[in-house]
Design an enzyme around this catalytic site. Structure first.
Site, PDB file in Angstrom:
ATOM      1  N   ARG A 242       0.865  -1.189   0.000  1.00 28.28           N
ATOM      2  CA  ARG A 242       0.000   0.000   0.000  1.00 28.28           C
ATOM      3  C   ARG A 242       0.894   1.228   0.000  1.00 28.28           C
ATOM      4  O   ARG A 242       1.766   1.369   0.842  1.00 28.28           O
ATOM      5  CB  ARG A 242      -0.999   0.002   1.158  1.00 28.28           C
ATOM      6  CG  ARG A 242      -0.414   0.047   2.527  1.00 28.28           C
ATOM      7  CD  ARG A 242      -1.448   0.331   3.605  1.00 28.28           C
ATOM      8  NE  ARG A 242      -1.054  -0.202   4.895  1.00 28.28           N
ATOM      9  CZ  ARG A 242      -0.086   0.270   5.646  1.00 28.28           C
ATOM     10  NH1 ARG A 242       0.616   1.328   5.265  1.00 28.28           N
ATOM     11  NH2 ARG A 242       0.206  -0.299   6.796  1.00 28.28           N
ATOM     12  N   HIS A 246      -1.571   3.315   6.687  1.00 26.97           N
ATOM     13  CA  HIS A 246      -2.628   2.361   7.044  1.00 26.97           C
ATOM     14  C   HIS A 246      -3.998   3.046   7.060  1.00 26.97           C
ATOM     15  O   HIS A 246      -4.967   2.545   6.521  1.00 26.97           O
ATOM     16  CB  HIS A 246      -2.332   1.753   8.421  1.00 26.97           C
ATOM     17  CG  HIS A 246      -3.486   0.984   8.971  1.00 26.97           C
ATOM     18  ND1 HIS A 246      -3.919  -0.196   8.402  1.00 26.97           N
ATOM     19  CD2 HIS A 246      -4.326   1.247  10.011  1.00 26.97           C
ATOM     20  CE1 HIS A 246      -4.976  -0.641   9.080  1.00 26.97           C
ATOM     21  NE2 HIS A 246      -5.236   0.213  10.053  1.00 26.97           N
ATOM     22  N   TYR A 254       7.227   3.732  10.328  1.00 25.31           N
ATOM     23  CA  TYR A 254       7.744   2.393  10.675  1.00 25.31           C
ATOM     24  C   TYR A 254       8.335   1.652   9.483  1.00 25.31           C
ATOM     25  O   TYR A 254       8.841   0.551   9.621  1.00 25.31           O
ATOM     26  CB  TYR A 254       6.594   1.540  11.260  1.00 25.31           C
ATOM     27  CG  TYR A 254       5.351   1.573  10.414  1.00 25.31           C
ATOM     28  CD1 TYR A 254       5.181   0.706   9.348  1.00 25.31           C
ATOM     29  CD2 TYR A 254       4.365   2.535  10.657  1.00 25.31           C
ATOM     30  CE1 TYR A 254       4.063   0.774   8.540  1.00 25.31           C
ATOM     31  CE2 TYR A 254       3.236   2.608   9.859  1.00 25.31           C
ATOM     32  CZ  TYR A 254       3.093   1.725   8.806  1.00 25.31           C
ATOM     33  OH  TYR A 254       1.996   1.809   8.003  1.00 25.31           O
TER      34      TYR A 254
END
Ligand SMILES: Cc1ncc(C[n+]2csc(CCOP(=O)(O)OP(=O)(O)O)c2C)c(N)n1
Ligand SMILES: [Mg+2]
Length: 322
Positions: A242, A246, A254
């Site tokens: 992606r 998120h 991260y």
């Protein structure tokens, strides 16, 4: 390689659907930045090849079940951009009549039941649909798309095992985008590939290039043929990425920048576009024209959604069972 039976117009149709999913998501992102949209969103830029490759193999009558990241899946399955956008704006004409929002998209008329934000839930719901198809002898197929995080839910294991022993016409499509929220897949699974788990249930499992719509199309075609022939379920693991965070507030701190950059080189829209040009199946002008048409279509969906009426408070009690 171009799978047999696909015409130039089929391929341009797939290209168009991926561009539609991408443009819809990009515009939703800007709407959020401007504070023009309520709720949160989980976006699917980068994962369009899975959505379109899967849905291009589904016949009318087959059913799809998605999860919390459903925008691209819904558009690929044929949910109207207006109805999807209106749902994101919590408007009465949204595909879930403003009761679902971004994570609950679908339209039974186009073969997509409303998606569910409970991670992995489709792994038991799709087998339920497949069991009904089998008992009725209709040759319909159920498909669920879920994430790598979903593959560690109990529902995944129960759903695959039950489907296997019942030889159900269901396809489990895992979008392994390497992360479940901010948690890397390898931190929560010692099995390198989700597809390797298929052997635990005695069903075929296959790793698929999730950035190549034609690879997805080919693999899903073989799985639907097996399902319709009564040969039971298949687990497909589409390796994808992606490009966005998120959810709305995720700045992706991260994950290494180089990792994201490397995957962006394999952007599924670029991959198919290059292939079409190289094979002489499309011109750059045709691809540009598709982008312009889609820009119009998405602008129309936004204008429609923004001006659509909100539901009246008493409508909250309609279409609910308890
Ligand atoms: C059963 C359950 N647990 C936790 C959550 C919160 N949650 C929402 S999305 C998500 C990560 C899911 O990761 P993955 O399955 O890999 O899908 P992706 O977001 O990468 O598409 C989590 C933990 C949830 N919605 N449902
Ligand atoms: Mg994931």
């Amino acid at each position: 390689m171009i799978p047999a039976g696909l015409s130039a117009s089929d391929l341009l149709g797939m290209y168009r659907k991926m561009v539609l999913a991408r443009t819809f998501e990009d515009q939703v992102y800007y709407l959020f930045l401007r504070g023009g949209m309520p709720g949160t969103v989980h976006q699917s830029q980068g994962q369009e090849a899975v959505a379109v490759g899967v849905c291009s193999q589904m016949r009318p009558g087959d059913f799809l079940m998605s999860g919390h990241r459903p925008h691209g899946h819904a558009l690929a399955k044929g949910v109207s951009p207006r109805a999807a956008m209106a749902e994101l704006f919590a408007k009465r004409d949204g595909c879930s009549r403003a009761k679902g929002g971004s994570m609950h998209l679908g339209d039974p008329d186009v073969g997509m039941i409303t998606s569910l934000a409970i991670v992995g839930a489709g792994c038991t719901i799709a087998p339920g649909m497949a069991l009904a198809f089998k008992l009725r002898g209709t040759k319909q197929v159920a498909v669920t798309i879920f994430g790598d995080g979903g593959s560690n839910e109990g529902a995944f294991h129960e759903g695959l095992n039950f489907s296997a022993v019942q030889h159900l016409p269901v396809i489990f499509v895992c979008e392994n985008n390497l992360y479940g929220a901010s948690t890397a897949y390898h931190q929560v699974s010692l099995v390198t590939n989700v597809a390797d788990r298929a052997c635990a249930y005695g069903i075929p499992g296959q790793i698929v290039d999730g950035m190549d719509v034609l690879a997805v199309y080919q693999a899903v075609g073989e799985a639907t043929a097996r399902a319709r022939a009564g040969e039971g379920p298949t687990l497909l693991e589409c390796k994808t990425y992606r490009f966005a965070g998120h959810s709305r507030s995720d700045r992706t701190a991260y994950r290494p920048k180089e990792e994201a950059e490397a995957w962006k080189q394999r952007d599924p829209i670029l991959v198919l576009g290059k292939k079409l040009l190289a094979e002489g199946l499309a011109t750059q002008e045709q691809l540009d024209a598709i982008q312009r048409e889609v820009d119009q279509e998405v602008a129309d969906a936004i204008a429609y959604a923004q001006s659509a009426p909100s539901p009246a408070p008493e409508e909250a009690l309609e279409d609910v069972y308890a």
